[in-house]
Scaffold this active site. Structure first.
Site, short mmCIF file in Angstrom:
data_model
loop_
_atom_site.label_atom_id
_atom_site.label_comp_id
_atom_site.label_asym_id
_atom_site.label_seq_id
_atom_site.Cartn_x
_atom_site.Cartn_y
_atom_site.Cartn_z
N HIS A 1 0.88 -1.09 0.09
CA HIS A 1 -0.02 -0.07 -0.32
C HIS A 1 0.58 1.14 0.01
O HIS A 1 0.15 1.79 -0.64
CB HIS A 1 -1.48 0.26 1.07
CG HIS A 1 -1.90 1.17 1.06
ND1 HIS A 1 -2.54 0.55 0.75
CD2 HIS A 1 -1.33 2.24 2.14
CE1 HIS A 1 -3.71 2.14 0.99
NE2 HIS A 1 -2.30 2.96 1.66
N GLU A 2 1.71 1.16 0.57
CA GLU A 2 2.31 2.46 1.22
C GLU A 2 3.48 2.52 -0.29
O GLU A 2 4.13 4.24 -0.55
CB GLU A 2 3.28 3.06 2.46
CG GLU A 2 2.85 2.29 3.30
CD GLU A 2 1.50 3.73 3.83
OE1 GLU A 2 1.64 4.85 3.14
OE2 GLU A 2 0.41 3.19 4.15
N HIS B 1 1.93 5.06 -3.20
CA HIS B 1 1.83 6.23 -2.66
C HIS B 1 3.07 6.75 -2.73
O HIS B 1 3.30 7.52 -3.43
CB HIS B 1 1.33 6.36 -1.51
CG HIS B 1 0.25 6.11 -0.03
ND1 HIS B 1 -0.61 7.12 -1.32
CD2 HIS B 1 -0.40 5.69 0.21
CE1 HIS B 1 -1.60 6.96 -0.51
NE2 HIS B 1 -1.82 5.74 0.42
N GLU C 1 -4.79 7.83 -2.94
CA GLU C 1 -5.01 6.33 -2.77
C GLU C 1 -5.58 5.88 -3.94
O GLU C 1 -4.94 4.43 -3.32
CB GLU C 1 -6.01 6.85 -1.87
CG GLU C 1 -6.68 5.75 -1.10
CD GLU C 1 -5.22 5.18 0.15
OE1 GLU C 1 -5.66 4.85 0.38
OE2 GLU C 1 -4.26 6.14 0.40
#
Length: 493
Positions: free
Chosen positions: A259-260, A263, A289
């Site tokens: 997820h990170e 980003h 996101e």
């Protein structure tokens, strides 16, 4: 001897702004340090440092020369037009917020982050309420200075330019019925299997680094550390990520990392020509996101990638409690009624966001007070999820966002899911061989598509235009809902 060349108003403005952007990057890195390696005893001094930095930044962002430069500047190209657009928006916003208020918000939220972490660890809601009340008071004051209507809308603009509470509420109203029905069917079906075993910290982190690199994260311009609440920080040549480790649940670490990385890939993928300019970063948290959710869910939780990950997990940890690729895929995508938003499945996730959106909107509007927040949370959670909250860390204290003043941020998570659905629908059409690549542990065709179509442009376009340009279609919840219904209809027939 040649006469000195006079620089244009636009060039003067951008030279001034470059220093502001560099100072803002220093402030961001100071925040990263606070959440990862800062000694706890440094918190009071760090709060003063953050307040001082914000005071300097606010003075630069409201410098009267910016107004004069903006009035005189001419844009030589599309990037310059976008830089002027972002600077006008920032200048108008910042000069409406008193400098003392901006500095006080930075100081108080710096302290509040540490107080939240300690109170959360001790399950001490009474210790957290006073500082949260102060944060809410300050953000209400800021919203009043900015707003010409709904105060919550003024705060949403910090994270999703062009967005507002009414648009977010309409989006949720469209999504909720189909999500609730999908969840009902999943929870009524045979439960998914669970992993079992011991998953050592060092092995989880080593596998996380490998996966991060497979998803395109450049460790030459970043690093992976541990934090209470995983996050990504920075832009350009210094973009850092964090994760967390539970030795009984490796998915928390691995999927937080993916997820990170989503980003971070956005920030690392922006055209270097935009470095230290207003458009040299992601355009909004919703678009941001969309990258992290695409990486984590549409790629990382796909059946194809799960087949590869199943093999790597068994090589790394031995027996993991599930014996087939299909059972592993079901375990990764298990639909369960849990407390924690960041660990929620794709079906439940947006329902967690809707709860937070309604509560924070009521807080900023003055319709709900912090003294009543825990009870309101617990009542709403029981109604939405059918489970009673057992402790504050599983309830209103689980997220870091409110303690650091990020009111208006939560709805962008669901907007990001919506955008991710649009992007992946278009991406699938362009990459018919994607599953074969994912099954080999290679997401690069998809990550390259996202970099070329979206990430490299940074904030060149407004959020909705960014998605339209990348996909060739209007943003809509329909692609996301179709994707979820197809995926979880297969998993929970």
């Amino acid at each position: 001897m040649n006469a000195p060349t006079r620089t244009s108003p636009y060039d003067q403005l951008m030279a001034f702004q470059r220093t502001t952007e560099a100072l803002a990057a220093v402030a961001g890195r100071t925040g990263w340090d606070q959440e990862t390696v800062m000694p706890p005893g440094a918190a009071p001094q760090r709060a003063e440092e953050m307040g001082a930095l914000e005071e300097v930044l606010h003075a630069r962002r409201t410098d009267p020369r910016i107004g004069a430069w903006l009035e005189a500047a001419e844009a030589p190209d599309l990037a310059a037009e976008a830089n002027l657009r972002e600077l006008r928006r920032s200048f108008e916003r910042n000069r409406r917020v008193p400098a003392a208020l901006a500095s006080e918000i930075a100081r108080v939220t710096s302290l509040a982050q540490g107080q939240w972490a300690r109170a959360r660890a001790n399950e001490d809601a009474d210790a957290f309420r006073p500082v949260l009340s102060e944060v809410v008071r300050l953000r209400r004051e800021e919203a009043a200075a900015l707003s010409e209507g709904d105060p919550y809308d003024a705060l949403v603009q910090d994270y999703e330019p062009g967005g507002n509470g009414a648009l977010m509420a309409a989006m949720f109203a469209e999504m909720r019925p189909r999500l609730v029905e999908l969840r009902r069917r999943a929870l009524a079906a045979e439960p998914a299997p669970r992993l079992a075993g011991h998953f050592p910290k060092d092995a989880q982190l080593a596998l996380s680094r490998e996966i991060a690199e497979r998803f395109g994260y450049d460790f030459g311009r970043g690093r992976l550390d541990l934090a209470v609440h995983p996050f990504s920080s920075g832009s350009g040549l210094d973009v850092r990520i964090t994760t967390r480790v539970d030795e009984a649940d490796p998915f928390s670490c691995l999927y937080s990392t993916i997820h990170e990385v989503g980003h971070a890939a956005y920030e690392q993928g922006v055209d270097p020509a935009h470095l230290l300019t207003p458009i040299g970063r992601g355009v909004s948290m919703g678009v941001h996101e969309s990258q992290s959710r695409s990486y984590e869910n549409q790629m990382g939780r796909s059946e194809a990638f799960c087949g590869w990950l199943f093999g790597r997990m068994r090589e790394t940890f031995g027996d993991i409690g599930v014996g087939s690729e299909r059972d592993f895929y079901r375990a990764v995508n298990a639909v369960r009624a849990g407390y924690i938003r960041t660990e929620a499945d794709e079906v439940n996730y947006n329902l967690h966001v809707m709860l937070r959106f309604d509560l924070e909107r009521a807080l900023i509007r003055g319709e709900l007070e912090v003294a009543d927040l825990e009870a309101a949370w617990n009542e709403r959670f029981a109604a939405d999820f059918g489970v009673a909250v057992d402790r504050p860390s599983n309830g209103f204290m689980q997220d870091v966002h409110w303690s650091v003043g990020l009111m208006g941020y939560f709805p962008t998570y669901s907007l990001g899911n919506l955008y991710a659905g649009c992007l992946f629908s278009a991406l699938r059409g362009d990459l018919p061989g994607l599953d074969a690549s994912l099954a080999a542990g290679d997401p690069s065709p998809a990550t390259k598509w996202l970099r070329d179509r979206l990430q490299r442009f940074g904030a060149l376009r407004m959020p909705g235009d960014t998605i339209r340009e990348a996909t060739g279609a209007e943003p809509s919840a329909e692609p996301l809902l179709r994707y979820l219904e197809a995926k979880f209809g297969d998993l929970y027939p």
